[in-house]
Enzyme design. Structure first.
Site, mmCIF file in Angstrom:
data_model
loop_
_atom_site.group_PDB
_atom_site.id
_atom_site.type_symbol
_atom_site.label_atom_id
_atom_site.label_comp_id
_atom_site.label_asym_id
_atom_site.label_seq_id
_atom_site.Cartn_x
_atom_site.Cartn_y
_atom_site.Cartn_z
ATOM 1 N N ARG A 172 -50.998 18.981 17.848
ATOM 2 C CA ARG A 172 -49.892 18.192 18.568
ATOM 3 C C ARG A 172 -48.526 18.422 17.616
ATOM 4 O O ARG A 172 -48.491 18.521 16.419
ATOM 5 C CB ARG A 172 -50.456 16.781 18.495
ATOM 6 C CG ARG A 172 -51.362 16.241 19.324
ATOM 7 C CD ARG A 172 -51.840 14.955 19.273
ATOM 8 N NE ARG A 172 -51.667 14.344 17.888
ATOM 9 C CZ ARG A 172 -50.903 13.399 17.235
ATOM 10 N NH1 ARG A 172 -50.212 12.952 18.384
ATOM 11 N NH2 ARG A 172 -50.749 13.028 16.259
ATOM 12 N N ARG A 176 -40.525 12.231 19.945
ATOM 13 C CA ARG A 176 -40.351 10.796 19.749
ATOM 14 C C ARG A 176 -39.101 10.469 20.466
ATOM 15 O O ARG A 176 -37.878 11.030 19.994
ATOM 16 C CB ARG A 176 -40.284 10.158 18.471
ATOM 17 C CG ARG A 176 -40.446 8.718 18.209
ATOM 18 C CD ARG A 176 -40.675 8.189 16.989
ATOM 19 N NE ARG A 176 -41.814 8.701 16.148
ATOM 20 C CZ ARG A 176 -42.096 8.541 14.843
ATOM 21 N NH1 ARG A 176 -40.993 8.302 14.091
ATOM 22 N NH2 ARG A 176 -43.191 8.644 14.367
ATOM 23 N N ARG A 249 -54.625 28.084 0.845
ATOM 24 C CA ARG A 249 -53.052 28.383 0.626
ATOM 25 C C ARG A 249 -52.801 27.517 -0.596
ATOM 26 O O ARG A 249 -53.136 26.202 -0.781
ATOM 27 C CB ARG A 249 -52.420 27.961 1.729
ATOM 28 C CG ARG A 249 -51.105 28.359 1.790
ATOM 29 C CD ARG A 249 -50.842 29.802 1.834
ATOM 30 N NE ARG A 249 -49.156 30.173 2.037
ATOM 31 C CZ ARG A 249 -48.761 31.390 1.678
ATOM 32 N NH1 ARG A 249 -49.690 32.094 1.077
ATOM 33 N NH2 ARG A 249 -47.498 31.515 1.334
ATOM 34 N N ARG A 280 -39.523 22.795 0.615
ATOM 35 C CA ARG A 280 -39.003 21.582 0.510
ATOM 36 C C ARG A 280 -38.455 21.307 -0.839
ATOM 37 O O ARG A 280 -39.290 21.838 -1.711
ATOM 38 C CB ARG A 280 -39.584 20.280 1.047
ATOM 39 C CG ARG A 280 -41.092 20.534 0.654
ATOM 40 C CD ARG A 280 -42.195 19.600 1.486
ATOM 41 N NE ARG A 280 -43.336 19.650 1.302
ATOM 42 C CZ ARG A 280 -44.511 19.100 2.238
ATOM 43 N NH1 ARG A 280 -44.144 18.109 3.002
ATOM 44 N NH2 ARG A 280 -45.727 19.295 1.810
ATOM 45 N N GLU A 300 -40.772 23.217 -3.635
ATOM 46 C CA GLU A 300 -42.128 23.318 -3.493
ATOM 47 C C GLU A 300 -42.282 24.964 -2.795
ATOM 48 O O GLU A 300 -41.752 25.211 -1.508
ATOM 49 C CB GLU A 300 -42.688 22.373 -2.383
ATOM 50 C CG GLU A 300 -44.078 22.343 -2.233
ATOM 51 C CD GLU A 300 -44.405 21.107 -1.473
ATOM 52 O OE1 GLU A 300 -44.075 19.967 -1.799
ATOM 53 O OE2 GLU A 300 -45.265 21.218 -0.439
ATOM 54 N N TYR A 348 -58.635 18.964 4.399
ATOM 55 C CA TYR A 348 -57.256 18.350 4.029
ATOM 56 C C TYR A 348 -57.178 17.002 4.311
ATOM 57 O O TYR A 348 -57.212 16.401 5.404
ATOM 58 C CB TYR A 348 -56.266 19.194 4.846
ATOM 59 C CG TYR A 348 -54.839 18.798 4.246
ATOM 60 C CD1 TYR A 348 -54.371 19.199 3.179
ATOM 61 C CD2 TYR A 348 -54.044 17.931 5.123
ATOM 62 C CE1 TYR A 348 -53.033 19.192 2.651
ATOM 63 C CE2 TYR A 348 -52.903 17.490 4.509
ATOM 64 C CZ TYR A 348 -52.388 18.136 3.259
ATOM 65 O OH TYR A 348 -51.133 17.754 2.846
ATOM 66 N N ASP A 350 -55.811 13.243 3.728
ATOM 67 C CA ASP A 350 -54.798 12.271 3.109
ATOM 68 C C ASP A 350 -55.210 11.260 2.230
ATOM 69 O O ASP A 350 -56.555 10.935 2.299
ATOM 70 C CB ASP A 350 -54.275 11.530 4.543
ATOM 71 C CG ASP A 350 -53.074 12.540 5.208
ATOM 72 O OD1 ASP A 350 -52.637 13.403 4.512
ATOM 73 O OD2 ASP A 350 -52.618 12.191 6.538
#
Ligand code: UDP
Length: 367
Positions: A172, A176, A249, A280, A300, A348, A350
């Protein structure tokens, strides 16, 4: 010899939450970590009053009131809202893709105007059965957003051409149609006031800990210290890489202290262009609305992963998933060892997810 109920390998969020839950049930733990500090990847280093996220920016967000209340036991959160910017070809855009982004791209002002452009582009450039990331992205957001804000960023991130990346990486890409720059949709969001270390300190209060202690280098001796092990390290390393290593990675962080009070005016600025090697720049003080005269920034750089580097993003292709499955089958059969967390589950996670997972495992263990 078995002085403890649990030997917890890894002092990140999973291990620390598990240790805390064990203590609540009057179980003892020894929490060890091979690094010189506790906290795993949420560890922050205080650099002249600024909490520097040493292992990448961490922004807490969750929809789950239970998890929010859980972390709020240990620290108060500020009202930071993540609103990253992206620089592409010298121009500045708001993320996530919202009306501000669409205005900057096409000068449109209304949702209908934006929808018309995006839907036309999806019709023209989209694919029925996208076969790679590029085709997938074009089918979800059209050409302009893809080329301006996704393509080169993602190619840097993974070190591969978008046409060689699998479509599943992006399921996805939320669009917005409001002027809302809040990156996350979750009900609760913020940064711990005083830094993430406070959560870890709260979780591990009254629990024995030992840093600079590598479990795999001293497996026999350390295992004897407790009745059970909670292992949050690399699952493949635990089994001596017998099915070959799982791939990741990696990232390299370049931290720099600057004699200016405000370098970029925002905590997170992404760089899409391929001629800029980092993805970033984080300016840490903005996470906590810092008023210092100086600042600390972190560039980064995505990097190829080798076993001596930190593993950040699992390469979740079929081959690695199959390999992980083999390790997991062994892990499920391993007596008296609980495997959990990002590296042991090759996921991964959060922060809110890893906390939820540790609470679940603890509930099962102490049921
Ligand atoms: N992404 C992108 N452009 C951006 C930021 C993100 O195309 O400016 C894509 C990219 O494919 C990346 C994914 O979105 O791998 C997730 O990025 P995000 O920053 O949300 O996640 P993080 O890397 O911080 O986990």
């Amino acid at each position: 010899m078995q002085m403890y109920d649990y030997l917890i390998v890894g002092a990140g969020l999973f291990g620390s939450v598990f240790a805390h839950e064990a203590k609540k049930r009057n179980k003892t733990s020894l929490v060890i970590d091979k690094r010189a500090h506790l906290g795993g990847n949420v560890f922050c280093e205080n650099v002249n009053g600024i909490n520097v996220h040493k292992y990448g920016a961490h922004i807490f967000h969750t929809n789950d009131k239970k998890i929010w209340d859980y972390v709020n036991q240990f620290v108060e959160f500020n009202n930071y809202i993540n609103s990253p910017l992206s620089i592409s070809n010298g121009k500045l855009y708001n993320l996530p893709f919202n009306m501000n982004t669409f205005h900057a791209l096409w000068k449109v002002k209304t949702p209908d105007e934006a929808k018309t452009i995006i839907n036309n582009q999806i019709k023209k450039y989209g694919f029925k059965n996208p076969k790679n990331l590029e085709e997938q992205a074009l089918s979800l957001v059209g050409k302009d957003i893809y080329e301006t804000l996704i393509k080169e960023y993602t190619e840097k991130q993974w070190g591969l051409k978008a046409t060689d990346l699998p479509a599943f990486i992006i399921k996805r890409l939320p669009l917005r149609y409001t002027y809302d720059n809040n990156y996350f949709k979750d009900r609760y969001q913020g940064i711990p006031i005083g830094g993430y270390n406070k959560i870890i300190e709260g979780l591990l209060k009254g629990i024995d800990t030992q840093t600079n202690t590598d479990f795999l280098k001293n497996r026999n001796e350390l295992s004897r210290k407790a009745k059970k092990i909670v292992y949050t390290g690399y699952i493949d390393a635990y089994f001596d890489y017998k099915f070959a290593p799982l791939e990741y990675r990696s990232l390299r962080f370049e931290h720099e202290q600057l004699n200016t009070d405000n370098f970029q005016g925002n905590a997170v600025v992404n760089y899409n262009d391929s001629n800029i090697p980092y993805t970033r720049i984080i300016e840490h003080k903005h996470f906590e609305f810092g008023k210092q005269n100086h600042t600390v920034i972190t560039r980064e750089y995505p990097e190829k992963w080798t076993s001596n580097k930190e593993a950040y993003y699992p390469i979740n292709n079929k081959e690695n998933q199959n390999r992980f499955k083999k390790y997991k089958d062994l892990a499920d059969k391993e007596p008296n060892v609980i495997f959990g967390g990002r590296l042991a589950e090759y996921r991964y996670y959060d922060m809110h997810q890893v906390i939820a997972s540790a609470l679940q495992k603890a509930e099962k263990e102490f049921a």
